[in-house]
Scaffold this motif. Structure first.
Motif, mmCIF file in Angstrom:
data_model
loop_
_atom_site.group_PDB
_atom_site.id
_atom_site.type_symbol
_atom_site.label_atom_id
_atom_site.label_comp_id
_atom_site.label_asym_id
_atom_site.label_seq_id
_atom_site.Cartn_x
_atom_site.Cartn_y
_atom_site.Cartn_z
ATOM 1 N N TRP A 179 8.793 51.854 52.391
ATOM 2 C CA TRP A 179 7.736 52.425 51.558
ATOM 3 C C TRP A 179 6.464 51.596 51.605
ATOM 4 N N SER A 180 6.580 50.293 51.879
ATOM 5 C CA SER A 180 5.380 49.460 52.041
ATOM 6 C C SER A 180 4.606 49.895 53.279
ATOM 7 N N LEU A 181 5.325 50.160 54.356
ATOM 8 C CA LEU A 181 4.681 50.630 55.585
ATOM 9 C C LEU A 181 4.037 51.998 55.362
ATOM 10 N N LEU A 182 4.724 52.860 54.618
ATOM 11 C CA LEU A 182 4.176 54.188 54.337
ATOM 12 C C LEU A 182 2.919 54.094 53.473
ATOM 13 N N SER A 183 2.844 53.067 52.618
ATOM 14 C CA SER A 183 1.720 52.923 51.693
ATOM 15 C C SER A 183 0.518 52.221 52.308
ATOM 16 N N LEU A 184 0.644 51.733 53.534
ATOM 17 C CA LEU A 184 -0.459 50.999 54.170
ATOM 18 C C LEU A 184 -1.779 51.786 54.209
ATOM 19 N N PRO A 185 -1.754 53.091 54.506
ATOM 20 C CA PRO A 185 -3.026 53.840 54.501
ATOM 21 C C PRO A 185 -3.742 53.783 53.153
ATOM 22 N N ILE B 26 -6.569 63.812 50.457
ATOM 23 C CA ILE B 26 -5.462 64.611 50.996
ATOM 24 C C ILE B 26 -4.339 63.716 51.528
ATOM 25 N N VAL B 27 -4.712 62.613 52.207
ATOM 26 C CA VAL B 27 -3.696 61.689 52.717
ATOM 27 C C VAL B 27 -2.974 60.999 51.556
ATOM 28 N N SER B 28 -3.734 60.568 50.552
ATOM 29 C CA SER B 28 -3.139 59.916 49.380
ATOM 30 C C SER B 28 -2.220 60.866 48.626
ATOM 31 N N LEU B 29 -2.606 62.143 48.555
ATOM 32 C CA LEU B 29 -1.771 63.148 47.882
ATOM 33 C C LEU B 29 -0.420 63.273 48.578
ATOM 34 N N ILE B 30 -0.443 63.350 49.898
ATOM 35 C CA ILE B 30 0.807 63.501 50.654
ATOM 36 C C ILE B 30 1.718 62.290 50.447
ATOM 37 N N ILE B 31 1.160 61.083 50.604
ATOM 38 C CA ILE B 31 1.967 59.855 50.474
ATOM 39 C C ILE B 31 2.481 59.696 49.045
ATOM 40 N N ALA B 32 1.605 59.905 48.064
ATOM 41 C CA ALA B 32 2.002 59.748 46.660
ATOM 42 C C ALA B 32 3.072 60.754 46.266
ATOM 43 N N THR B 33 2.978 61.983 46.786
ATOM 44 C CA THR B 33 3.983 63.008 46.482
ATOM 45 C C THR B 33 5.350 62.602 47.021
ATOM 46 N N ILE B 34 5.363 62.083 48.249
ATOM 47 C CA ILE B 34 6.629 61.629 48.845
ATOM 48 C C ILE B 34 7.243 60.504 48.013
ATOM 49 N N LEU C 295 11.499 58.243 46.285
ATOM 50 C CA LEU C 295 11.820 56.877 45.852
ATOM 51 C C LEU C 295 11.849 56.766 44.334
ATOM 52 N N TRP C 296 10.856 57.381 43.673
ATOM 53 C CA TRP C 296 10.730 57.223 42.226
ATOM 54 C C TRP C 296 11.715 58.086 41.450
ATOM 55 N N LEU C 297 12.409 58.983 42.131
ATOM 56 C CA LEU C 297 13.327 59.898 41.461
ATOM 57 C C LEU C 297 14.422 59.136 40.722
ATOM 58 N N ALA C 298 14.955 58.067 41.329
ATOM 59 C CA ALA C 298 15.998 57.264 40.680
ATOM 60 C C ALA C 298 15.468 56.616 39.408
ATOM 61 N N TYR D 32 -6.662 58.989 41.889
ATOM 62 C CA TYR D 32 -5.965 57.717 41.675
ATOM 63 C C TYR D 32 -4.527 57.777 42.177
ATOM 64 N N PHE D 33 -4.308 58.531 43.246
ATOM 65 C CA PHE D 33 -2.959 58.627 43.799
ATOM 66 C C PHE D 33 -2.429 57.258 44.218
ATOM 67 N N GLU D 34 -3.334 56.399 44.701
ATOM 68 C CA GLU D 34 -2.891 55.075 45.169
ATOM 69 C C GLU D 34 -2.336 54.226 44.032
ATOM 70 N N VAL D 35 -2.798 54.482 42.801
ATOM 71 C CA VAL D 35 -2.296 53.713 41.655
ATOM 72 C C VAL D 35 -0.805 53.971 41.454
ATOM 73 N N SER D 36 -0.428 55.249 41.413
ATOM 74 C CA SER D 36 0.981 55.586 41.200
ATOM 75 C C SER D 36 1.824 55.171 42.398
ATOM 76 N N ALA D 37 1.318 55.423 43.618
ATOM 77 C CA ALA D 37 2.102 55.126 44.821
ATOM 78 C C ALA D 37 2.342 53.624 44.994
ATOM 79 N N LEU D 38 1.283 52.823 44.858
ATOM 80 C CA LEU D 38 1.423 51.381 45.069
ATOM 81 C C LEU D 38 2.212 50.731 43.940
#
Length: 242
Positions: free
Chosen positions: A88-94, A119-127, A132-135, A192-198
């Motif tokens: 997930w760190s590699l996925l969050s690099l963008p 749009i890129v942040s939306l896709i990554i944050a949704t994933i 990952l965050w489901l647990a 602020y998708f990067e806030v939740s994702a990171l």
């Protein structure tokens, strides 16, 4: 009454052990339960004619944690979380790249990259948010069912708020402009998708550090206990007895 020992995985603090104990004590066929967060063990006393060990394992599962019979081999949690953290760190690099361009707008290719930020942040944050965050959502919900809260309750509120607000801003921008990309080389405001994702990625890495520390502590305690003598001599009535 029968006693059994179970291994518990998924606990992240002492409130988790209390939550499992509360869940178990609500069952009338379980007379006593002791859950130790530090060694991931549960000692349970129950009426074997009324409830089985497998049913107790399912009961613990309903509280958001996993229980295993003591003889079962369990994969090292720290290795699991390390793999997740790395992926997930590699996925969050963008997202980190977008943040760099946001803070330092004079970096080359800013106007070429920033319109794609939303749009890129939306896709990554949704994933991240719904895989990952489901647990973590499950652990927060398990605490809520017991009318309690844990550290994931607060994080779930924060990350969900950031995600929902960003999604609202994105949809609002699309309805106003008809574009999913920023206009004139600019980013879409209110994203602020990067806030939740990171934050989710950082919590995942924190879980790796936590499980690694617990694993090493458990090994150290086991080695220390193995040094204890198996027998002792006691002087009684002038003579030593083993």
């Amino acid at each position: 009454m029968k006693k059994t020992k179970l291994n518990i995985t998924g606990m992240h603090c002492s409130s988790c052990s209390k939550l499992i104990e509360v869940t178990l004590k609500k069952n009338k066929f379980i007379s006593n339960s002791q859950v130790n967060f530090w060694n991931n063990k549960a000692l349970i006393e129950f009426d074997e004619t009324k409830i089985s060990e497998d049913e107790i394992i399912s009961l613990i599962g309903s509280s958001g944690y996993k229980a295993h019979k003591e003889e079962e081999k369990i994969e090292d949690e720290s290795k699991v979380w390390w793999k997740k953290s790395l992926f997930w760190s590699l996925l969050s690099l963008p997202l980190v790249v977008f943040m760099m361009y946001d803070f330092f707008p004079r970096i080359p290719y800013n106007v070429d990259i920033m319109p794609y930020m939303a749009i890129v942040s939306l896709i990554i944050a949704t994933i991240l948010q719904f895989t990952l965050w489901l647990a973590f959502y499950q652990w927060a919900y398990a605490a809520l069912r017991q009318k309690s809260a844990n550290m994931y309750s607060l994080i779930a509120i924060g990350t969900t708020t950031a995600f929902v607000y960003s999604l609202y801003s994105f949809i609002n921008f699309y309805l106003e402009t008809g574009s999913i990309l920023g206009l004139n080389g600019m980013k879409i405001e209110g994203i602020y998708f990067e806030v939740s994702a990171l934050l989710i990625t950082f919590v995942c890495f924190g879980k790796f550090l936590e499980t690694r520390a617990k694993s090493k502590t458990g090994e150290a305690i086991s080695k220390l206990m193995s040094l204890a003598p198996k027998t002792a001599f006691v002087k009684m009535n002038g003579t030593f007895q083993e």
